[in-house]
Design a protein around this motif. Structure first.
Motif, mmCIF file in Angstrom:
data_model
loop_
_atom_site.group_PDB
_atom_site.id
_atom_site.type_symbol
_atom_site.label_atom_id
_atom_site.label_comp_id
_atom_site.label_asym_id
_atom_site.label_seq_id
_atom_site.Cartn_x
_atom_site.Cartn_y
_atom_site.Cartn_z
ATOM 1 N N UNK A 293 0.831 -1.191 0.000
ATOM 2 C CA UNK A 293 0.000 0.000 0.000
ATOM 3 C C UNK A 293 0.875 1.254 0.000
ATOM 4 N N UNK A 294 1.621 1.442 1.091
ATOM 5 C CA UNK A 294 2.448 2.644 1.213
ATOM 6 C C UNK A 294 3.758 2.297 1.896
ATOM 7 N N UNK A 295 4.752 3.186 1.725
ATOM 8 C CA UNK A 295 6.019 3.030 2.416
ATOM 9 C C UNK A 295 6.583 4.391 2.779
ATOM 10 N N UNK A 296 7.445 4.391 3.767
ATOM 11 C CA UNK A 296 8.210 5.571 4.126
ATOM 12 C C UNK A 296 9.623 5.121 4.466
ATOM 13 N N UNK A 297 10.616 5.764 3.841
ATOM 14 C CA UNK A 297 12.000 5.345 3.985
ATOM 15 C C UNK A 297 12.860 6.473 4.556
ATOM 16 N N UNK A 298 13.875 6.070 5.295
ATOM 17 C CA UNK A 298 14.876 6.983 5.813
ATOM 18 C C UNK A 298 16.244 6.397 5.496
ATOM 19 N N UNK A 299 17.176 7.224 5.105
ATOM 20 C CA UNK A 299 18.494 6.735 4.748
ATOM 21 C C UNK A 299 19.605 7.555 5.361
ATOM 22 N N UNK A 300 20.774 6.920 5.490
ATOM 23 C CA UNK A 300 21.990 7.614 5.914
ATOM 24 C C UNK A 300 22.830 7.836 4.663
ATOM 25 N N UNK A 301 22.901 9.085 4.154
ATOM 26 C CA UNK A 301 23.615 9.332 2.898
ATOM 27 C C UNK A 301 25.102 9.024 3.026
ATOM 28 N N UNK A 302 25.692 8.660 1.899
ATOM 29 C CA UNK A 302 27.138 8.462 1.834
ATOM 30 C C UNK A 302 27.635 8.969 0.482
ATOM 31 N N UNK A 303 28.940 9.140 0.368
ATOM 32 C CA UNK A 303 29.520 9.692 -0.856
ATOM 33 C C UNK A 303 30.112 8.627 -1.772
ATOM 34 N N UNK B 66 22.796 2.988 4.611
ATOM 35 C CA UNK B 66 21.710 2.140 5.050
ATOM 36 C C UNK B 66 20.390 2.790 4.671
ATOM 37 N N UNK B 67 19.426 1.964 4.327
ATOM 38 C CA UNK B 67 18.076 2.411 4.023
ATOM 39 C C UNK B 67 17.130 1.666 4.960
ATOM 40 N N UNK B 68 16.355 2.418 5.753
ATOM 41 C CA UNK B 68 15.368 1.838 6.666
ATOM 42 C C UNK B 68 13.980 2.205 6.169
ATOM 43 N N UNK B 69 13.134 1.193 5.996
ATOM 44 C CA UNK B 69 11.842 1.406 5.349
ATOM 45 C C UNK B 69 10.717 0.799 6.184
ATOM 46 N N UNK B 70 9.682 1.588 6.424
ATOM 47 C CA UNK B 70 8.434 1.085 6.994
ATOM 48 C C UNK B 70 7.462 0.818 5.846
ATOM 49 N N UNK B 71 6.836 -0.360 5.874
ATOM 50 C CA UNK B 71 5.928 -0.744 4.797
ATOM 51 C C UNK B 71 4.582 -1.169 5.365
ATOM 52 N N UNK B 72 3.514 -0.804 4.643
ATOM 53 C CA UNK B 72 2.183 -1.308 4.933
ATOM 54 C C UNK B 72 1.638 -1.952 3.671
ATOM 55 N N UNK B 73 1.223 -3.201 3.807
ATOM 56 C CA UNK B 73 0.685 -3.947 2.678
ATOM 57 C C UNK B 73 -0.827 -3.810 2.639
ATOM 58 N N UNK C 275 11.664 -0.350 -5.108
ATOM 59 C CA UNK C 275 12.999 0.167 -4.765
ATOM 60 C C UNK C 275 13.106 1.649 -5.108
ATOM 61 N N UNK C 276 12.639 2.018 -6.294
ATOM 62 C CA UNK C 276 12.687 3.430 -6.700
ATOM 63 C C UNK C 276 11.829 4.292 -5.778
ATOM 64 N N UNK C 277 10.683 3.770 -5.330
ATOM 65 C CA UNK C 277 9.843 4.496 -4.384
ATOM 66 C C UNK C 277 10.552 4.676 -3.044
ATOM 67 N N UNK C 278 11.284 3.655 -2.614
ATOM 68 C CA UNK C 278 12.058 3.772 -1.376
ATOM 69 C C UNK C 278 13.099 4.882 -1.481
ATOM 70 N N UNK C 279 13.807 4.922 -2.593
ATOM 71 C CA UNK C 279 14.825 5.955 -2.796
ATOM 72 C C UNK C 279 14.191 7.339 -2.839
ATOM 73 N N UNK C 280 13.037 7.442 -3.483
ATOM 74 C CA UNK C 280 12.342 8.729 -3.563
ATOM 75 C C UNK C 280 11.871 9.179 -2.189
ATOM 76 N N UNK D 231 11.632 12.622 2.055
ATOM 77 C CA UNK D 231 10.990 12.506 3.351
ATOM 78 C C UNK D 231 9.503 12.293 3.277
ATOM 79 N N UNK D 232 9.037 11.672 2.206
ATOM 80 C CA UNK D 232 7.603 11.541 1.957
ATOM 81 C C UNK D 232 7.121 10.120 2.164
ATOM 82 N N UNK D 233 5.812 9.979 2.394
ATOM 83 C CA UNK D 233 5.152 8.680 2.348
ATOM 84 C C UNK D 233 4.716 8.456 0.903
ATOM 85 N N UNK D 234 5.064 7.301 0.342
ATOM 86 C CA UNK D 234 4.839 7.048 -1.078
ATOM 87 C C UNK D 234 3.857 5.904 -1.255
#
Length: 370
Positions: A210-220, A228-235, A329-334, A339-342
């Motif tokens: 259904x929806x996801x919201x992701x948070x990441x620790x950027x690196x160069x 790391x990418x941390x994602x909350x998901x609701x099916x 995966x692309x939605x997680x990156x977005x 900082x949005x729920x997708x």
């Protein structure tokens, strides 16, 4: 039926370590008759090993497409080339009965290519199978069936934790050594390349997201935009869960966190894909261990394609299905970037396109009860 004749496009590590062993095991059903790689030194040892003459070796795949003796084109190229090469092959063999395409995952480098790839089978009338081995693996299919059969009651939530140390892997004789993975020109880098497996497994087990919201620790580092990418998901089914993909570290403690699914009457635990055992624990104190054979996805996907081309099955993993995995995966990156729920899957009725009354080519093997 005679053996299906195969033309290989790309003779790198994916062919050597993943596809070729499966072709060997299915040598009564497949015969490799042509090889293509832009680097002749890559095809030369394979040509000798397979007994192929110079007329069956190519540095450009396009002349190979017009051969009338090839039933299956197996595409194993860098991710950024997957859509372009697959479209070229599909266009050349459009609406020709008995011809099919295998394309490695992920099927494309971005949203636009992924959507276009999903439309190729309908546009050109060519069967296409995406080699997403997690959807064909024994352990993920067993877990999917356990969840559907409510072996642990109603599923409530899950934890899926994946850790790899890409900087260390780059120094080994393995997939991370390839230049195009170290400096990717496709979205997400190793998060896309490896994480799409985990997404495929989650969607295979739980269905539409259904929806996801992701948070990441950027690196160069080039290999991934986030350490790391941390994602909350609701099916759509109501199941919720957390997916973490750590691309630049190690998980030193054992057992690994792995995949843990919690239900109203128990839980399912898979430490990692090669462990060979699924652990099931019940709220009443019972426990069960279910054995499986690791790394059977490559064999099962080739068997599925053979059965599809001989009229016994339908192709289980199509571009239409894999589009959803890549989009996730692309939605997680977005989401991590904005900082949005997708919103992910637009319909709650997503059901993988397996043949009716699908039964896996393996059985449960309970080992111990307590």
């Amino acid at each position: 039926m005679d053996k299906l004749k195969v033309g290989i496009i790309g003779t790198g590590l994916a062919f050597e370590r993943l596809h070729y062993p499966a072709y060997q095991e299915l040598s009564d059903k497949y015969e490799i008759v042509a090889l293509c790689d832009p680097e002749p030194e890559n095809t030369r040892p394979w040509a000798e090993r397979l007994g192929l003459g110079v007329n069956n070796i190519y540095t450009d795949y396009r002349p190979m497409l017009w051969r009338g003796d090839i039933n299956v084109f197996d595409i194993m190229v860098p991710i950024e080339n997957n859509f372009r090469v697959t479209e070229d092959v599909a266009r050349a063999v459009a609406h020709q009965h008995g011809r099919a395409i295998i394309c490695e995952k992920p099927l494309a480098a971005n949203y636009e290519q992924a959507k276009a790839h999903a439309e190729l089978p309908r546009r050109y009338g060519v069967p296409i199978m995406i080699a997403e081995n997690y959807r064909y693996s024994e352990e993920i299919n067993i877990i999917r069936d356990m969840v559907r059969e409510k072996r642990i009651g109603e599923p409530v939530y899950f934890i899926n934790n994946r850790v790899i140390c890409f900087p260390e892997e780059m120094l080994k004789n393995d997939f991370a050594r390839t230049e195009w993975r170290q400096h990717p020109v496709f979205a997400g880098g190793v998060i896309m390349d490896s994480g799409v497996h985990d997404v495929a497994a989650m969607r295979h087990i739980f269905g539409a997201i259904d929806k996801l919201q992701a948070f990441g620790v950027p690196q160069h580092d080039d290999f991934a935009p986030y350490a790391v990418l941390n994602v909350n998901l609701r099916f759509h089914s109501g199941v919720t869960g957390q997916f973490s993909f750590y691309s630049a570290g190690k998980e030193m403690q054992r057992p690994l966190v792995g995949l843990r699914i919690f239900g109203t009457s128990g839980m399912i635990y898979l430490e990692e894909s090669d462990c060979g055992t699924i652990n099931v624990s019940y709220n009443d104190g019972r426990s069960e261990q279910v054995r499986y054979r690791p790394q059977r996805g490559y064999y099962n996907e080739l068997l599925n394609l053979y059965n599809a081309l001989t009229g016994r099955e339908i192709i289980s993993v199509t571009p239409e299905m894999e589009y959803g995995d890549v989009k996730t995966i692309l939605d997680m990156l977005r989401s991590a970037k904005n900082g949005s729920i997708v919103e992910v899957d637009s319909t709650s009725s997503y059901i993988p396109a397996y043949r009716p009354n699908y039964q896996p080519q393996f059985e449960y093997h309970p080992v111990t009860w307590h």
